[in-house]
Motif scaffolding. Structure first.
Motif, PDB file in Angstrom:
ATOM      1  N   VAL A  66      41.560  48.392  77.373  1.00 15.63           N
ATOM      2  CA  VAL A  66      40.026  48.318  77.745  1.00 15.63           C
ATOM      3  C   VAL A  66      39.271  49.285  78.618  1.00 15.63           C
ATOM      4  CG1 VAL A  66      37.937  46.884  78.205  1.00 15.63           C
ATOM      5  CG2 VAL A  66      40.107  45.881  76.873  1.00 15.63           C
ATOM      6  N   CYS A  69      39.212  52.830  77.319  1.00 16.85           N
ATOM      7  CA  CYS A  69      38.271  52.966  76.613  1.00 16.85           C
ATOM      8  C   CYS A  69      36.904  53.123  77.167  1.00 16.85           C
ATOM      9  CB  CYS A  69      38.107  51.802  75.425  1.00 16.85           C
ATOM     10  SG  CYS A  69      39.538  51.758  74.414  1.00 16.85           S
ATOM     11  N   THR A  89      43.344  42.692  70.919  1.00 13.04           N
ATOM     12  CA  THR A  89      42.888  43.700  71.753  1.00 13.04           C
ATOM     13  C   THR A  89      41.368  44.391  71.279  1.00 13.04           C
ATOM     14  OG1 THR A  89      45.077  44.114  72.242  1.00 13.04           O
ATOM     15  CG2 THR A  89      43.562  45.969  72.479  1.00 13.04           C
ATOM     16  N   ILE A  93      38.130  44.635  73.359  1.00  9.73           N
ATOM     17  CA  ILE A  93      37.188  46.054  73.670  1.00  9.73           C
ATOM     18  C   ILE A  93      35.904  45.773  72.772  1.00  9.73           C
ATOM     19  CG2 ILE A  93      37.027  48.308  72.790  1.00  9.73           C
ATOM     20  CD1 ILE A  93      40.123  48.140  72.169  1.00  9.73           C
ATOM     21  N   GLU A  96      33.069  44.652  75.341  1.00 11.93           N
ATOM     22  CA  GLU A  96      32.511  45.222  76.329  1.00 11.93           C
ATOM     23  C   GLU A  96      31.158  46.149  75.761  1.00 11.93           C
ATOM     24  OE1 GLU A  96      33.437  45.292  79.451  1.00 11.93           O
ATOM     25  OE2 GLU A  96      34.973  43.911  79.090  1.00 11.93           O
ATOM     26  N   VAL A 136      34.117  48.916  66.891  1.00 16.75           N
ATOM     27  CA  VAL A 136      35.438  48.655  67.125  1.00 16.75           C
ATOM     28  C   VAL A 136      35.983  48.389  65.715  1.00 16.75           C
ATOM     29  CG1 VAL A 136      37.163  47.535  68.137  1.00 16.75           C
ATOM     30  CG2 VAL A 136      35.002  48.015  69.334  1.00 16.75           C
TER      31      VAL A 136
END
Lengths: 162, 162, 162, 162
Positions: A66, A69, A89, A93, A96, A136
């Motif tokens: 994370v 990224c 995962t 991500i 955020e 994402v």
């Protein structure tokens, strides 16, 4: 031409046969070979974050994905990842709200094994990352899926919409 | 989910080594194997139009590619094609102003030869065809190019913008 | 031209990656593919006796290998076998004093995995079986070893004389 | 353990696809890779004499093969050679009555092409050279042939006795 970040975390794609132990394990990533043999002229920055089975990815390791990224100066990011916790995962991500196009992909068959889907999947990720808007995504089986509209069908070994 | 037409015309991708003559020639297409091994769940209709070196593609054959693009009931079309006259065929298709997303792709190394770019290129074409708007494109080296803004750099063996 | 019996018992050579379980297991033997691709014109009778990891070969199964060696009408026999107990099976066969040339071979890397030694080892066994006198041998790493003058160096993953 | 001389002359085995010209040509030999991947523990001295299509092997080049056989300090010698004039070179070597075991082998399909017979043939040559008495042999299709009792069946692409 912008640059694509390619973060390596391991997963089935990078599993290798250890001839001494007779088991599958990790020693190095095949992503460099895949990119080289593809003859792609894309600008790709490869960074190996870890080489782990995604069922054994710790929270610290997941956090590292994370933060990478977030920290990347590129707004197109691909993450190679084990398929078993890829969606987990992706969710971390997505939480955020990063203003980048971030794709998680992987393989059902290791690159080093005949008839692997590794090259195909990485190729599709490299294409979708150039055209999808910020968000994402999971890219598997030739499809792109929004992180919150996908599940792994463990019986068939394919990803599908909810 | 819509269906993608995949028209096969040959090109380097499908060249095979003939052990009796010692030369490269055509006998069958590898596109079915590539699609099967990819584990893709996309709906793809494969149609073999011909198996020719694109330097030897006749005007009749090129016309056949164009008419198949027009006749297809799918609005996403991929054509495997030799790289040497790929842009020429793209131009003939573009002239028809077809309201579909049409991608020409191929390979620099035959599928049957080690380190071929065939799987990578076909995978990228299958991805771009899902996200690009109507038009005629060349997909090679990980990039998509508008048919009228691309050339083959024969010295380097890569496609690039004009 | 006489005929060579080729008995398949499994071992690492025939291990395959199971994409659903993520583990190595058995589903079919690759020996038919190896023989076909070799373009050999030898007369070979392939018989699959079992597909097992040699560490898990039961005494009943080992006995089956021995009885097949005795029963074969051919006096040249090759057995594909896991490397871990290959010498144990060789000893059981040798105990029978069979007037045939009998070779056990296998692989350190499965045929389905890149850089496998399967084709090489099977090829060497097929050659040695034509020229060695009656006896029981291990053929690995390009060498032939008498069954009672060989050990597996588990650290290096190679066979060597005592 | 004695050492085996391995002389490389090219032939189909070492033909590679040139992606710029689209033709088969020579750039380097794959024999080192074959030997490495085989995991053999034999002592092998590889010497590249030339990389030529055997139909284009000059008398000077053929003479070079013969003189290397004479000069080698090893009494086991393998020569990789194109299949079209393999027997011609064998005859020239046999004329010298060298007290060594000398084997010519090659391939019908280049090593770099799928389903090549290169590894199989080189493996069989490495085995036969250890057990055959002094003489000049062709090793192809799993068989060894005396140099003066063999022909290439160009229709079937296999070697056979006269």
């Amino acid at each position: 031409m912008s640059t694509i970040s390619l973060f390596v975390t391991g997963g089935t794609l990078d599993k290798q046969y250890n001839e001494i132990s007779g088991e599958l394990s990790y020693s190095s990533t095949s992503v460099y070979d895949i990119i080289k043999d593809s003859r792609t002229t894309l600008n790709i920055e490869i960074k190996k974050l870890m080489l782990v089975d995604s069922l054994e990815m710790s929270q610290t390791e997941r956090k590292l994905v994370v933060t990478n990224c977030i920290a990347s100066k590129n707004d197109t990011i691909i993450i190679t990842h084990g398929t078993d916790t890829m969606i987990e995962t992706a969710r971390d991500i997505a939480f955020e709200n990063i203003q980048k196009t971030i794709i998680l992909t992987g393989a059902m068959i290791p690159y080093k094994v005949q008839k692997s889907d590794s090259v195909f999947n990485l190729a599709t990720a490299l294409s979708f990352v150039q055209t999808l808007k910020f968000g994402v995504y999971i890219v598997m089986n030739g499809h792109y899926f929004l992180w919150n509209d996908v599940r792994k069908n463990k019986k068939l070994g394919v990803f599908e919409n909810l």
